[in-house]
Scaffold this motif. Structure first.
Motif, PDB file in Angstrom:
ATOM      1  N   LEU A  65       0.858  -1.183   0.000  1.00  0.00           N
ATOM      2  CA  LEU A  65       0.000   0.000   0.000  1.00  0.00           C
ATOM      3  C   LEU A  65       0.894   1.234   0.000  1.00  0.00           C
ATOM      4  O   LEU A  65       1.781   1.374   0.844  1.00  0.00           O
ATOM      5  CB  LEU A  65      -0.905   0.023   1.234  1.00  0.00           C
ATOM      6  N   LYS A  89      -2.072  -0.642  -4.520  1.00  0.00           N
ATOM      7  CA  LYS A  89      -3.103   0.206  -3.917  1.00  0.00           C
ATOM      8  C   LYS A  89      -2.464   1.534  -3.528  1.00  0.00           C
ATOM      9  O   LYS A  89      -1.365   1.578  -2.978  1.00  0.00           O
ATOM     10  CB  LYS A  89      -3.677  -0.489  -2.671  1.00  0.00           C
ATOM     11  N   LYS A 127      -6.433   1.889   9.683  1.00  0.00           N
ATOM     12  CA  LYS A 127      -7.481   1.234   8.889  1.00  0.00           C
ATOM     13  C   LYS A 127      -6.928   0.100   8.030  1.00  0.00           C
ATOM     14  O   LYS A 127      -7.601  -0.935   7.845  1.00  0.00           O
ATOM     15  CB  LYS A 127      -8.170   2.282   8.016  1.00  0.00           C
ATOM     16  N   TYR A 128      -5.702   0.274   7.502  1.00  0.00           N
ATOM     17  CA  TYR A 128      -5.214  -0.665   6.485  1.00  0.00           C
ATOM     18  C   TYR A 128      -4.036  -1.531   6.933  1.00  0.00           C
ATOM     19  O   TYR A 128      -3.585  -2.390   6.169  1.00  0.00           O
ATOM     20  CB  TYR A 128      -4.804   0.114   5.225  1.00  0.00           C
ATOM     21  N   LYS A 129      -3.541  -1.367   8.157  1.00  0.00           N
ATOM     22  CA  LYS A 129      -2.318  -2.065   8.554  1.00  0.00           C
ATOM     23  C   LYS A 129      -2.460  -3.580   8.597  1.00  0.00           C
ATOM     24  O   LYS A 129      -1.470  -4.302   8.481  1.00  0.00           O
ATOM     25  CB  LYS A 129      -1.824  -1.542   9.905  1.00  0.00           C
ATOM     26  N   LEU A 186      -5.282   6.346   8.344  1.00  0.00           N
ATOM     27  CA  LEU A 186      -5.192   5.400   7.227  1.00  0.00           C
ATOM     28  C   LEU A 186      -4.346   4.189   7.601  1.00  0.00           C
ATOM     29  O   LEU A 186      -4.656   3.052   7.223  1.00  0.00           O
ATOM     30  CB  LEU A 186      -4.605   6.098   5.996  1.00  0.00           C
ATOM     31  N   LYS A 237      -4.248  -5.244   6.362  1.00  0.00           N
ATOM     32  CA  LYS A 237      -4.640  -5.707   5.030  1.00  0.00           C
ATOM     33  C   LYS A 237      -3.468  -5.804   4.052  1.00  0.00           C
ATOM     34  O   LYS A 237      -3.634  -6.304   2.935  1.00  0.00           O
ATOM     35  CB  LYS A 237      -5.712  -4.768   4.458  1.00  0.00           C
ATOM     36  N   ILE A 289       3.561  -1.099   3.950  1.00  0.00           N
ATOM     37  CA  ILE A 289       3.020   0.218   3.625  1.00  0.00           C
ATOM     38  C   ILE A 289       4.197   1.164   3.410  1.00  0.00           C
ATOM     39  O   ILE A 289       5.054   1.292   4.288  1.00  0.00           O
ATOM     40  CB  ILE A 289       2.098   0.755   4.734  1.00  0.00           C
TER      41      ILE A 289
END
Length: 392
Positions: free
Chosen positions: A124, A145, A163-165, A160, A167, A171
């Motif tokens: 991400l 993404k 929310k996305y760590k 963010l 998935k 990052i």
């Protein structure tokens, strides 16, 4: 694009004042010739005036006369385009930063190619809203993404991350050290704290407008803040404060080996000529000796920012890049002509370089401007404020 579509596009650009063109100029030090007049150039990225320093150029030519550096590499780096000069530059820069170094033809090539190679389905990208187009192109080409966080907004970025760590396996947070259009600095200390809080983060910092300008040896903002060992990826350009050409990327040894084997803008292009790599090494030494120039630049920038603040302009900048936001294309174009009439070469910056409605005059200061020049510039800015109120 058909001829009719191209014609319509150009007509639209002319109508809204956004049509741009390229023009040759004669430049001499901090001056530029414009329509027979000699103006102080405030639209160059030669922040330390190293690129236009005649004595430095003559010194390099003496070195060049005793070297075997060729004027063309004639091949890509992976074929026969890597010369001793490239290897020596990478070794020299790598030792300065205590990282592995890989040289590129330009900052655009580096950002675009590297981010394309680093991205993937399990990665991400979280990028500052105002990152450079070269990084955006690389991110999009990667297929990973991609999300933006509000400019320099640590709280938004962390929301963010939370929310996305779970998935993604990785990052990559992307920012500029000094932003090219607003002239403000990234909150690098806070970004490093986030990186330490969330172990899956890697931090990518573009030092295009800070390399040469910040730090005791001009090694950039990460160096000045003592964060070199905390930042995973650093991109430095050589065509701005360093007064040369090309760019170089700093990372760990394994990542360098991976990039050599995957970055399309590295693999599929003819390498920089060896003479340019030799010149880049030469200019690294000049940056090391340019402390007084950096101090002059800092003092001039502070004085101009204070002037803008005192007369009521919103000051976005904390660096040598100082925008005067005038909103409309018309105001930017008229403003540029106003400054030229007063002896300063200033160009209008319009959409798509900046968002619609944020057209501006971008003052790009140079260490060679003296105290009298700065005072005169401040007087012109005050007159420009009155001009705006009466005419725009």
């Amino acid at each position: 694009m058909t001829a009719q579509m191209i014609s319509a596009f150009l007509a639209s650009c002319k109508a809204d004042g956004s049509l741009r063109s390229v023009n040759p100029y004669f430049q001499n030090g901090i001056y530029i010739d414009y329509k027979g007049e000699r103006l102080i150039n405030l639209s160059s990225n030669d922040y330390l005036n190293l690129g236009h320093d005649l004595a430095i150029r003559q010194e390099f030519l003496k070195i060049l006369s005793d070297s075997h550096a060729l004027f063309s590499s004639t091949s890509s780096r992976l074929l026969t385009g890597t010369f001793n000069e490239h290897a020596l530059f990478e070794e020299k820069a790598g030792k300065l930063f205590h990282k592995s170094c890989l040289m590129f033809n330009s900052g655009f090539d580096a950002n675009c190619g590297i981010l394309q190679a680093l991205g993937g389905k399990e990665t991400l990208f979280l990028a500052d809203k105002l990152i450079h187009a070269s990084m955006i192109d690389g991110i999009k080409a990667s297929g990973a993404k991609f999300m933006r966080f509000s400019h320099n907004d640590i709280e938004h970025l962390e929301s963010l991350l939370i929310k996305y760590k779970e998935k993604f396996k990785e990052i990559i947070v992307i920012t500029e050290a000094v932003f090219s259009m607003d002239g403000d600095c990234a909150p690098l200390n806070e970004l490093v704290l986030l990186k330490e809080k969330y172990p899956l983060i890697k931090l990518y910092v573009d030092e295009a407008h800070s390399f040469g300008v910040y730090g005791k040896n001009g090694l950039g903002l990460c160096y000045k803040l003592g964060l070199l060992d905390k930042v995973d990826y650093i991109l430095c350009t050589l065509g701005k404060a360093a007064g040369s050409c090309g760019a170089f990327f700093l990372c760990d040894a394994m990542t360098k080996e991976y990039l050599i084997n995957t970055v399309r803008t590295f693999i599929f292009t003819t390498a920089l000529p060896p003479v340019n790599a030799l010149h880049a090494s030469f200019m690294l030494d000049k940056l090391n000796k340019a402390e007084s120039k950096r101090q002059n630049l800092e003092n001039a920038a502070k004085q101009v920012r204070n002037c803008l603040k005192d007369i009521g302009f919103k000051v976005l900048s904390s660096s040598q890049i100082i925008p005067i936001v005038v909103n409309t294309n018309e105001a930017a174009i008229k403003g540029a002509e106003f400054f030229k009439e007063k002896g300063f070469f200033v160009l209008p910056i319009r959409h798509p370089t900046v968002p619609p409605g944020q057209a501006r005059l971008r003052l790009s200061l140079n260490a060679a401007v003296n105290e009298a020049d700065v005072q005169r510039l401040c007087e012109v800015i005050k007159k420009f404020k009155n001009f705006l109120e009466k005419n725009i």
